[in-house]
Design a protein around this motif. Structure first.
Motif, mmCIF file in Angstrom:
data_model
loop_
_atom_site.group_PDB
_atom_site.id
_atom_site.type_symbol
_atom_site.label_atom_id
_atom_site.label_comp_id
_atom_site.label_asym_id
_atom_site.label_seq_id
_atom_site.Cartn_x
_atom_site.Cartn_y
_atom_site.Cartn_z
ATOM 1 N N SER A 219 0.829 -1.211 0.000
ATOM 2 C CA SER A 219 0.000 0.000 0.000
ATOM 3 C C SER A 219 0.860 1.257 0.000
ATOM 4 O O SER A 219 0.586 2.221 -0.735
ATOM 5 C CB SER A 219 -0.920 0.002 1.223
ATOM 6 O OG SER A 219 -1.763 -1.129 1.221
ATOM 7 N N GLU A 223 1.116 4.198 -2.968
ATOM 8 C CA GLU A 223 0.756 5.582 -2.657
ATOM 9 C C GLU A 223 1.914 6.543 -2.910
ATOM 10 O O GLU A 223 1.720 7.641 -3.433
ATOM 11 C CB GLU A 223 0.298 5.690 -1.195
ATOM 12 C CG GLU A 223 -0.156 7.091 -0.778
ATOM 13 C CD GLU A 223 -1.322 7.612 -1.594
ATOM 14 O OE1 GLU A 223 -1.544 8.838 -1.569
ATOM 15 O OE2 GLU A 223 -2.007 6.822 -2.273
ATOM 16 N N ARG A 226 2.021 7.260 -6.542
ATOM 17 C CA ARG A 226 0.951 8.161 -6.980
ATOM 18 C C ARG A 226 1.310 9.618 -6.693
ATOM 19 O O ARG A 226 1.201 10.484 -7.562
ATOM 20 C CB ARG A 226 -0.365 7.799 -6.278
ATOM 21 C CG ARG A 226 -1.567 8.594 -6.778
ATOM 22 C CD ARG A 226 -2.761 8.443 -5.852
ATOM 23 N NE ARG A 226 -2.525 9.065 -4.546
ATOM 24 C CZ ARG A 226 -2.617 10.386 -4.330
ATOM 25 N NH1 ARG A 226 -2.919 11.202 -5.324
ATOM 26 N NH2 ARG A 226 -2.405 10.869 -3.123
ATOM 27 N N VAL A 227 1.747 9.874 -5.463
ATOM 28 C CA VAL A 227 2.089 11.251 -5.084
ATOM 29 C C VAL A 227 3.310 11.721 -5.866
ATOM 30 O O VAL A 227 3.370 12.863 -6.345
ATOM 31 C CB VAL A 227 2.337 11.348 -3.566
ATOM 32 C CG1 VAL A 227 2.764 12.767 -3.195
ATOM 33 C CG2 VAL A 227 1.079 10.958 -2.798
ATOM 34 N N SER A 245 -0.194 11.726 2.504
ATOM 35 C CA SER A 245 0.107 10.300 2.515
ATOM 36 C C SER A 245 1.576 10.030 2.230
ATOM 37 O O SER A 245 2.034 8.903 2.362
ATOM 38 C CB SER A 245 -0.746 9.581 1.460
ATOM 39 O OG SER A 245 -0.513 10.137 0.186
ATOM 40 N N TYR A 246 2.269 11.074 1.838
ATOM 41 C CA TYR A 246 3.681 10.940 1.469
ATOM 42 C C TYR A 246 4.577 11.310 2.631
ATOM 43 O O TYR A 246 5.688 10.825 2.740
ATOM 44 C CB TYR A 246 3.922 11.894 0.297
ATOM 45 C CG TYR A 246 5.233 11.754 -0.442
ATOM 46 C CD1 TYR A 246 5.464 10.661 -1.265
ATOM 47 C CD2 TYR A 246 6.208 12.738 -0.370
ATOM 48 C CE1 TYR A 246 6.632 10.548 -1.992
ATOM 49 C CE2 TYR A 246 7.383 12.634 -1.087
ATOM 50 C CZ TYR A 246 7.586 11.541 -1.904
ATOM 51 O OH TYR A 246 8.747 11.439 -2.620
ATOM 52 N N GLY A 271 4.865 7.360 3.794
ATOM 53 C CA GLY A 271 4.964 6.206 2.924
ATOM 54 C C GLY A 271 6.394 5.740 2.763
ATOM 55 O O GLY A 271 6.682 4.535 2.763
#
Length: 534
Positions: A219, A223, A226-227, A245-246, A271
């Motif tokens: 996960s 993520e 994505r970031v 989330s980063y 992350g």
């Protein structure tokens, strides 16, 4: 004489003066830059912006990325070329000049003939450094050459011909397919399988996401990608990208800092912290092994093999492992997903491919490295997938000195383009490999370029720089044979067991997602049917 109102508002006066001076300075700077560019060559056709600093172009790019319609954004960029038929155009984001190209001549210059003029550059390195550090994917010059020299031996044929890791993990994948037509997302299984096999190959131990799809590492890795992709596509506006989330805070700073100013030393990456916590124990273990212990092992993981070279820099090892993990996992999973999407849509291709596999191996014998290389239709299928869905759809380079691009400039779009130092060049294999004008005219032997047809490869070979699924030139992907071997092995083993694949996705779901690597935007929902003999 000053307007009386201004005398009462000195701050307003100062603001007006600063604004005027800034505009004059920017105008002078633009004029000097234009003269310098024209000394080198021409400008490429200019993409018109409607908002200051090209903000509308950035917003349009982000919108198309989020809607999984990146090809439409490139269509729009090239609509500003002469007669809407050129494949090089430029725009400015703030003061940053950006050139988009899908012309093989320009791509060849950037990747090969003028490679010394172009590299990843400082901006790319800084954007990606939190994730990929000083790895082979973020460095230039001697740092890049050293990394490539160290990593290349880990992908030689002798190591790739040991297919035990692939057999283990494709077996686990097939255990999740009942084979009675139930709906599954095969893309999800492929991404979990390649994460498992790549961590097994790199670290000597699998993350086992096929058995536990909610594993924290999987996960976090998804993520961060994505970031990171959003940061990379936002240019000078990247500080405004939300990074909750980063990153996570370890200092009582207002959450407003989440939106910028690169005060990184106040932040712990959430992350990235998970990724590092998973990788670091393996690095510690490898570094604690002495050379005699490493030399005694019959089989070394990628990390152990790097440690066996005498490298003791833990950050260097971490950066290379994470970079190769990114490339090794996502490229293969994406290619497999698009291949099985095509096989589900075209049952005649599936039957022909399966028959070639059965004729050579039967329905149970695992393929050898030589078997995979000697099944021509399998090779054609993989080539066709990578033609329509190249592993890295969009890439970039930065000019390291004043230079040129061979074509795309002037009023006719055919003149050399002047390129000043620190100009960003963005090129797209995805767009270029779908250009109809780079192919023979459609015929009964050569279908339309957007049609998935492995048969086209039986009597046709693309020109070298028209087909670059793993890049070209000195920086061609050193892991391409690893990806192709795993891809061919997985296709072979699955089709030995299953004879039919039903389409279960809805119309409109088959969009292309362009992050760091290409992937199906909504997965690939299908139903598998076991062969009757099994």
């Amino acid at each position: 004489m000053l307007h009386p109102a201004l005398a009462h508002y000195p701050l307003l006066l100062l603001l007006l003066l600063l604004t005027t001076c800034t505009l004059i300075y920017q105008t002078l700077l633009s004029n000097l830059e234009s003269k310098a560019i024209r000394k080198l060559g021409s400008f490429a056709p200019r993409v018109r912006n409607r908002l200051p600093f090209g903000l509308d172009i950035v917003l349009r790019s982000v919108m198309h990325t989020r809607k999984d319609s990146v090809l439409e954004f490139w269509d729009w960029v090239f609509s500003f070329t002469p007669n809407r038929s050129g494949y090089t155009a430029e725009f400015y984001i703030g003061r940053q000049r950006v050139i988009f190209t899908a012309d093989p001549r320009n791509v060849r210059a950037v990747l090969a003939t003028q490679m010394s003029d172009y590299g990843k550059g400082k901006s790319f390195h800084d954007d990606w450094h939190p994730f990929l550090g000083d790895s082979i994917f973020t460095t230039d010059g001697e740092a890049w050459r050293y990394s490539r020299q160290l990593i290349r031996p880990q992908f030689v044929k002798d190591r790739l011909s040991d297919l035990g890791i692939f057999e283990k993990h494709v077996g686990r994948l097939m255990s999740h397919i009942d084979g009675h037509g139930e709906e599954i997302d095969i893309a999800d299984l492929f991404y979990r399988m390649t994460l498992d096999s790549t961590t097994d190959y790199l670290l000597g131990e699998s993350v086992d996401s096929l058995d536990d799809p909610r594993t924290e590492f999987a996960s976090a890795f998804a993520e961060v990608q994505r970031v990171q992709n959003t940061i990379a596509s936002s240019g000078p506006f990247s500080p405004l990208v939300p990074k909750k989330s980063y990153v996570s805070y370890n200092h009582p700073i207002p959450a407003l800092l989440d939106y910028g100013f690169h005060l990184i030393f106040f932040l712990m990456r959430a992350g990235l912290k998970v990724i590092n916590a998973f990788v670091n124990p393996f690095i510690d273990r490898a570094l604690q092994m002495d050379m005699s212990e490493l030399n005694k092992k019959k089989s070394l993981s990628f990390l152990e093999a790097l440690a066996a070279t005498g490298t003791k820099d833990r950050k260097y090892l971490r950066d290379q492992v994470v970079a190769v993990l990114l490339a090794g996992r996502d490229t293969t999973a994406g290619a497999l997903s698009f291949t099985f999407q095509a096989l589900a849509e075209q049952s005649d291709i599936l039957r022909k491919l399966r028959q070639e596999i059965l004729d050579r191996l039967g329905d149970t014998e695992p393929p050898s490295y030589e078997d995979l290389k000697n099944m021509p239709y399998l090779q054609h299928c993989m080539n066709e997938t990578l033609r329509l869905y190249p592993a890295v759809p969009i890439n970039l380079r930065t000019s390291l000195r004043d230079t040129t691009l061979p074509t795309g400039g002037g009023s006719d779009g055919l003149q050399p383009v002047g390129v000043l130092k620190d100009t960003i060049i963005v090129y797209s294999a995805l767009y270029m490999q779908r250009r109809a004008d780079l192919y023979p005219p459609p015929s009964s032997q050569f279908p339309d370029v957007l049609t998935y047809s492995p048969e086209r490869w039986e009597n046709w070979t693309p020109k070298t720089w028209n087909y670059i699924p793993f890049n070209r030139g000195p920086r061609i992907c050193i892991g391409r044979q690893f990806a192709l071997t795993q891809m061919g092995y997985t296709i072979t083993r699955i089709l030995q067991r299953f004879e039919r694949i039903d389409v279960r996705w809805r119309d409109g779901e088959q969009k292309i997602k362009c992050d760091v690597v290409i992937s199906p935007a909504h997965g690939v929902k299908v139903g598998f049917w076991k062969a009757q003999a099994n």
